[in-house]
Design an enzyme around this catalytic site. Structure first.
Site, PDB file in Angstrom:
ATOM      1  N   GLU A 186      24.877   7.195  -5.393  1.00  0.00           N
ATOM      2  CA  GLU A 186      26.102   7.204  -6.180  1.00  0.00           C
ATOM      3  C   GLU A 186      26.210   8.212  -7.280  1.00  0.00           C
ATOM      4  O   GLU A 186      26.759   7.912  -8.467  1.00  0.00           O
ATOM      5  CB  GLU A 186      26.126   5.812  -6.884  1.00  0.00           C
ATOM      6  CG  GLU A 186      25.858   4.345  -6.175  1.00  0.00           C
ATOM      7  CD  GLU A 186      26.232   3.206  -6.784  1.00  0.00           C
ATOM      8  OE1 GLU A 186      26.064   3.080  -8.189  1.00  0.00           O
ATOM      9  OE2 GLU A 186      26.404   2.123  -6.031  1.00  0.00           O
ATOM     10  N   GLU A 257      26.354  -0.501   0.630  1.00  0.00           N
ATOM     11  CA  GLU A 257      25.834  -1.709  -0.303  1.00  0.00           C
ATOM     12  C   GLU A 257      27.364  -2.627  -0.470  1.00  0.00           C
ATOM     13  O   GLU A 257      28.246  -2.432  -0.949  1.00  0.00           O
ATOM     14  CB  GLU A 257      25.819  -1.196  -1.846  1.00  0.00           C
ATOM     15  CG  GLU A 257      24.297  -0.550  -2.082  1.00  0.00           C
ATOM     16  CD  GLU A 257      24.122  -0.414  -3.339  1.00  0.00           C
ATOM     17  OE1 GLU A 257      25.002  -0.829  -4.232  1.00  0.00           O
ATOM     18  OE2 GLU A 257      23.345   0.640  -3.905  1.00  0.00           O
TER      19      GLU A 257
END
Length: 821
Positions: A186, A257
């Site tokens: 991320e 995710e």
């Protein structure tokens, strides 16, 4: 070409180079194109689930992975946790819960693939985002940017993990289960903070990873600028809506995710994401050419010891398809299993046929793969709005519940609707098996409050908390002393802290506490204190509740005291005394050996039975059976717990949610932590909790409840069986409608012992709260008992053929609630 390959393999054996090289030649080739990952030349549509090896125990891994496989998963995903593997620079630990190789081999043994997210920064609500704190002391280091000291350490550890996997032949290219790896995590959320150095760091990380030559693709999640050949992927709850897509037409759409709930912080309510919502967004992602979905988490588990990040609870994603204890959580597990089955039923068509999309009307959409008039055609009919609707698709009417997607594997018949749950519902119960309510069994050890004179670490300034403790303890004492010319019973102590918790003592006496929160860790403590004439001692215990886990410039984050004043007193603090940690920690009194090295007192020997900073000790025998166990710490305040020297984690029962309840009351006790008898439970209670209210409870999923109506769909397996039957004679026919049915199943080793409720007709409510309606078949319970009692699982069709018709003309529902023993 095949002959050449076999010739090379035979030659290797003949030359005595070993079967290992032959196995490498037999490894799986993993590549990708714009549609999906390609394994051994076959496009693949994969479902994956995150299970983190250190958040469970090796004794749980087989069961967790087996239940994930049974739930329809193809891949198990895990992070690699740098700070537990290299707690001190150059000293590695891969034992016990940290045995990454053993975990990957267990995945392989059960025939599943693995997704390895090396990071090595992971966030994951894990203390310091998985980075070891010793990085902080490397001169000139700046984390996660184009900084040579950081890149050197990151590359060294990444190479260490890749080399371990290669040595054990665990990459798919070597015949192992790992089909995909991740570098960084991320990064897009912090890249701008580093300006041009963030851009160059991304390119460096990608080049470094690819250069390790694992033979499998690499991904970067939430990284729109992931350089070729790295695949950019999506994280979040609604990637079917939010993902901008791959940054190259030659890369597939992967979802790394899909949050099945959300992590919880102390003081916050638990977030519960419905199974219907998860299924909707998975179906939408697949409809829009997604080919890989990973559930984060599929099993969350437990943040043992001090591994949780700032303010995060010890339980982690307890609302996942497998709960904290590894038990199947229904209906989430079962509903997603049905979704996986219907998508797999369609996978050949989805991966080989062109997609077309068109509006069904102004508000509703269809996604179609293949030709409506051919045998290979799949349709997704999408209603993303708050109202039920009937739509026309190829001149046929289809009812779509609000916020739902219907999947038609033949473009004609609905096999699955994301809003219609046919899976059973389950209830988790905690059953006390032993109460620790006897004063005679408890022993106590009072923690010493240091003062300036007893400290050895001195500074003329306020030291930053984390850089002083080096993450070796949550606790740092700040002490000072000053001379008071005359008594002052109304002095005002004001302390400002950057987080997270503070306990204040004046002349050894506790005078107050304060704390921040996950949203705002900074706070102030203001208390009236009584100062005596002469020397006065102030002792301030600063506490972290886990370290920060994210953000740019993490190495510059601060905690601990930022300012201390005593108002109405012309006080200048010229010298501070510090103590890292508590006496009980240094003596390791939470271990069997350490506990014998201090003088414990009987519980009743203290003037104040419960007081701050007290250690409690008790012994107990392991409860019988094999059910998971939990400590009920509802009578305690805040602290830490150990069993036989192993950290159960931090507890904080006194920090209530806005609804006035603890964020967490029960704390996981893995049975592998226990001996048959004389198990040592140690608690460090920081507040005024009462240990006499503690119990050890069995964790049970002892009920199975199902609800289906005539509008529900039959199990997807009936579709599969019908498709297989059609395939044998080669003819295409319309599918025969199978009646919806309740599928009840007890946990392994248990059978249905009692039917608590059964009604066919118009019962009200749902499996959480139900009642018999005005229309009820009076033989409902008898029919269900005949079908289910004494069995581990059973199926009951919700039809008038089974129960008779108690109210002709009305739509009927069957509700069954069963007890498992």
């Amino acid at each position: 070409m095949k002959m050449k390959l076999w010739y090379i393999m035979l030659l290797l054996v003949y030359l005595g180079l070993g079967l290992g090289l032959v196995e490498m030649a037999m490894g799986k080739e993993v590549s990708y194109d714009g549609r999906s990952l390609i394994i051994n030349g076959q496009h693949t549509l994969l479902f994956s689930g995150s299970i983190h090896y250190p958040r469970s125990t090796p004794q749980m891994w087989h069961s967790l992975i087996g239940k994930a496989k049974e739930g329809g998963l193809d891949v198990i995903q895990t992070y690699v946790f740098w700070n537990i593997h290299e707690p001190k620079q150059g000293q590695y630990d891969f034992s016990g819960r940290k045995d990454l190789v053993k975990f990957i081999k267990e995945i392989q043994a059960q025939g599943l693939y693995a997704s390895l997210r090396i990071g090595p920064f992971i966030e994951s609500e894990w203390s310091y985002g998985g980075l070891p704190f010793w990085l902080h002391d490397i001169p000139g280091i700046v984390y996660r940017t184009d900084n040579e000291p950081f890149k050197e350490q990151m590359q060294r550890f990444t190479n260490k993990i890749v080399s371990m996997m290669k040595e054990e032949r665990l990459f798919a290219s070597q015949g192992g289960p790992i089909i995909i790896s991740q570098i960084e995590n991320e990064y897009n959320t912090v890249e701008r903070a580093f300006h041009e150095k963030g851009v160059s760091y991304v390119k460096w990380a990608a080049s470094m990873a690819v250069g390790l030559q694992t033979g499998v693709p690499w991904v970067m999640c939430k990284q729109d600028d992931a350089p070729d050949p790295i695949i950019n992927t999506c994280n979040g709850m609604r990637c079917g809506e939010t993902f901008v897509g791959p940054n190259s037409p030659n890369k597939p759409s992967l979802w790394t995710e899909n949050w099945t709930s959300f992590y919880q912080a102390f003081g916050d309510e638990e977030y519960i994401r419905p199974a219907q919502d998860i299924a909707f967004h998975v179906a939408l992602f697949i409809a829009k050419k997604g080919s890989f979905v990973n559930y984060y988490m599929y099993h969350g588990g437990t943040n043992f010891e001090r591994t949780a990040s700032a303010f995060v609870t010890t339980k982690y994603y307890d609302q996942a398809p497998l709960d904290e204890y590894g038990l199947i959580s229904e209906p989430k597990w079962g509903h997603l299993k049905e979704l996986h089955a219907v998508i797999k039923l369609c996978s050949k068509t989805l991966l080989s046929k062109q997609q077309t999309s068109f509006p069904l009307d102004d508000l509703h959409q269809a996604y179609v793969y293949g030709d409506y008039n051919s045998e290979e055609c799949v349709a997704f009919l999408v209603n993303s709005h708050m109202k039920d609707v009937t739509v026309q698709f190829h001149n046929v009417s289809y009812f779509l519940p609000h916020n739902s997607i219907s999947i038609l594997p033949d473009c004609k018949n609905i096999a699955f609707n994301t809003a219609k749950i046919s899976a059973q519902y389950g209830v988790r119960t905690m059953v006390p098996t032993e109460n620790f309510d006897s004063k005679l069994r408890w022993e106590v050890f009072k923690e010493t409050v240091p003062n300036f004179d007893t400290t050895s670490l001195r500074a003329n300034m306020l030291l930053e908390h984390m850089n002083t403790t080096k993450d070796e303890s949550d606790y740092l004492w700040y002490t000072f002393r000053f001379q008071q010319d005359s008594p002052n019973p109304q002095a005002s102590l004001v302390v400002k802290s950057a987080g997270h918790v503070l306990r204040a003592f004046v002349n050894g006496k506790f005078i107050g506490a304060a704390h921040g929160s996950h949203q705002n860790p900074r706070f102030s403590l203001e208390n009236t204190i009584a100062l005596g004439k002469g020397m006065n001692y102030i002792s301030l215990l600063s506490q972290t509740v886990g370290l920060v886990d994210s953000g740019a410039y993490m190495e510059s984050k601060v905690a601990g005291l930022r300012g201390v004043t005593i108002e109405d007193n012309d006080l200048r603090i010229y010298s501070w005394g510090y103590q890292v940690g508590l006496v009980g920690e240094k003596l390791e009194i939470y271990s069997d050996v350490g506990a014998r090295n201090v003088q414990w007192n009987k519980f009743g020997s203290l003037t104040n039975q419960t007081q701050p900073l007290t250690w409690y000790k008790i012994e107990f025998d392991a409860p019988t059976g094999n059910e998971p166990l939990a400590l009920n710490l509802g009578s305690m305040g805040k602290g830490q717990a150990w069993i036989n020297g192993q950290g159960i984690g931090r507890y904080w029962v006194s920090f209530h949610t806005p609804k006035g309840k603890p964020s967490q009351t029960w704390y996981n006790v893995p049975r592998s932590f226990l001996k048959p008898s004389k198990n040592l439970l140690i608690l460090l209670e920081e507040e005024n909790g009462n240990p006499l209210g503690i119990s050890i409870d069995k964790v049970l999923r002892a009920r199975a409840c199902g609800l289906v109506s005539e509008s529900h769909l039959p199990p997807v397996r009936s579709w599969v069986e019908e498709k297989e039957r059609q395939g044998k004679n080669g003819k295409h026919r319309s599918l025969k409608r199978v009646s919806p049915s309740i599928q009840l199943r007890c946990p392994r080793g248990k059978n249905i012992s009692h039917i608590l409720f059964a009604s066919y007709g118009t019962p009200s409510g749902n499996c959480e709260s139900y009642a018999q309606g005005s229309c009820h078949a009076f033989n409902s319970k008898t029919i269900v008992e005949q079908a289910c009692l004494g069995k581990g699982s059973c199926s009951i069709s919700a039809t008038s053929e089974n129960f008779g018709d108690p109210c002709p003309g009305l739509s009927k529902t069957l509700v069954v609630d069963a007890q498992c023993k």
